[in-house]
Enzyme design. Structure first.
Site, PDB file in Angstrom:
ATOM      1  N   SER A 207      33.832  13.661  31.388  1.00 14.61           N
ATOM      2  CA  SER A 207      32.780  13.272  32.338  1.00 14.61           C
ATOM      3  C   SER A 207      32.955  13.980  33.674  1.00 14.61           C
ATOM      4  CB  SER A 207      32.788  11.754  32.540  1.00 14.61           C
ATOM      5  OG  SER A 207      34.004  11.316  33.127  1.00 14.61           O
TER       6      SER A 207
ATOM      7  N   ARG B 298      29.771  16.330  34.580  1.00 13.53           N
ATOM      8  CA  ARG B 298      28.941  15.948  35.728  1.00 13.53           C
ATOM      9  C   ARG B 298      28.672  17.176  36.599  1.00 13.53           C
ATOM     10  NH1 ARG B 298      31.870  12.385  37.232  1.00 13.53           N
ATOM     11  NH2 ARG B 298      30.764  10.515  36.550  1.00 13.53           N
TER      12      ARG B 298
ATOM     13  N   ASN C 129      24.746  19.161  36.670  1.00 15.59           N
ATOM     14  CA  ASN C 129      23.964  19.290  37.906  1.00 15.59           C
ATOM     15  C   ASN C 129      23.759  20.745  38.293  1.00 15.59           C
ATOM     16  OD1 ASN C 129      23.419  16.519  39.407  1.00 15.59           O
ATOM     17  ND2 ASN C 129      25.410  16.332  38.393  1.00 15.59           N
TER      18      ASN C 129
END
Length: 281
Positions: A210, A214, A218
């Site tokens: 994660s 992440r 993005n």
């Protein structure tokens, strides 16, 4: 890209291709034989530039009225130091972790900021160099945002994982950490040892994946939006060019917040995970 003008889909696919050791874009999600040379080059180059900037700030630091550059660096140092003090309670560990967190923040910010360059600038320059060297311009792939590469983002998060494992052993000792692996979070009972161990491994894997995903998600989305906006400029119409300029400007201004926020989040999670490695269940 040489020859006839590419279609919109060809343009996007080309811009999402990496220059790697195979000479063509990676087809599978996982392929251990592929090395994205462009991501390695830009991440290493910007990492060295980060170290140079911080060294330059320390070298030119003065006790008098600071200049703009020194003032910005001092604000960053104070911000990171305050965050590290509130999360990592070991003063000895903070001597290494706080400067590391500062370096991570600046490094990732610079890698993210490559997204603000014109989409076709470096790829066009690379196409010229690649063609001059005898290569096929259609295969002159080049991506400049290393953090939009899943392998690079996960590489950064794996580095944080290794740091956490190091502090788990350093703070708790090998026996203490192994004991924690088998007794937390459900308690010290032989029947619970396998469950505890499985939960610990899942936690390490989940945090690492994660953490990297992440950042990758993005930055990949931001890069894709810039590529789509660039397509407006290729419509050869006044409205298309105007839309390209307006949309590109608005998204670039908004994206400055995104690249800063993503660098800050990655740094904060690094501090949080290292801080957790200092705690006993």
């Amino acid at each position: 890209m040489a020859g006839n003008a590419p279609t919109a889909s060809e343009y996007v696919i080309h811009h999402l291709g990496h220059f790697n050791n195979t000479g063509h874009p990676q087809e599978n999600i996982v392929n251990w034989g592929v090395i994205n040379l462009d991501s390695m080059f830009f991440s290493i180059a910007l990492g060295l530039f980060t170290v140079f900037l911080l060294w330059l700030a320390a070298r030119k630091a003065t006790s008098g009225v600071p200049g703009r550059f020194q003032g910005i660096v001092e604000l960053l140092v104070e911000m990171v130091a305050d965050q590290a003090k509130g999360i990592v309670h070991s003063a000895e560990s903070r001597k290494f972790v706080a400067p590391l967190a500062l370096t991570v923040f600046v490094w990732i910010f610079l890698m993210n900021a490559m997204d603000l360059l014109p989409v076709d600038l470096i790829p066009m320059l690379w196409t010229g160099v690649y063609s001059a060297a005898g290569g096929d311009p259609a295969h002159a792939y080049m991506r400049v945002v290393a953090t939009a590469d899943l392998s690079a983002a996960l590489g950064l998060s794996i580095g944080v994982l290794l740091l956490c494992l190091y502090y788990n052993v350093k703070i708790k000792g090998v026996s203490g950490w192994v004991h924690e692996l088998f007794t937390a979070p459900f308690g010290s009972h032989p029947l619970l040892y396998p469950v505890n161990f499985a939960m610990q491994i899942i936690e390490f894997l989940a945090k690492t994946v994660s953490h990297g995903m992440r950042l990758f998600g993005n930055m990949y989305a931001g890069e894709l939006v810039f590529i789509l906006i660039a397509l407006l400029g290729g419509t050869a119409t006044v409205f298309g060019f105007a839309g390209h300029v307006i949309a590109g400007t608005i998204w670039a201004i908004f994206h400055i917040l995104i690249i800063t926020l993503q660098a800050f989040i990655f740094m904060m999670l690094t501090l949080v995970y290292v801080g957790q490695a200092h705690e006993s269940h």
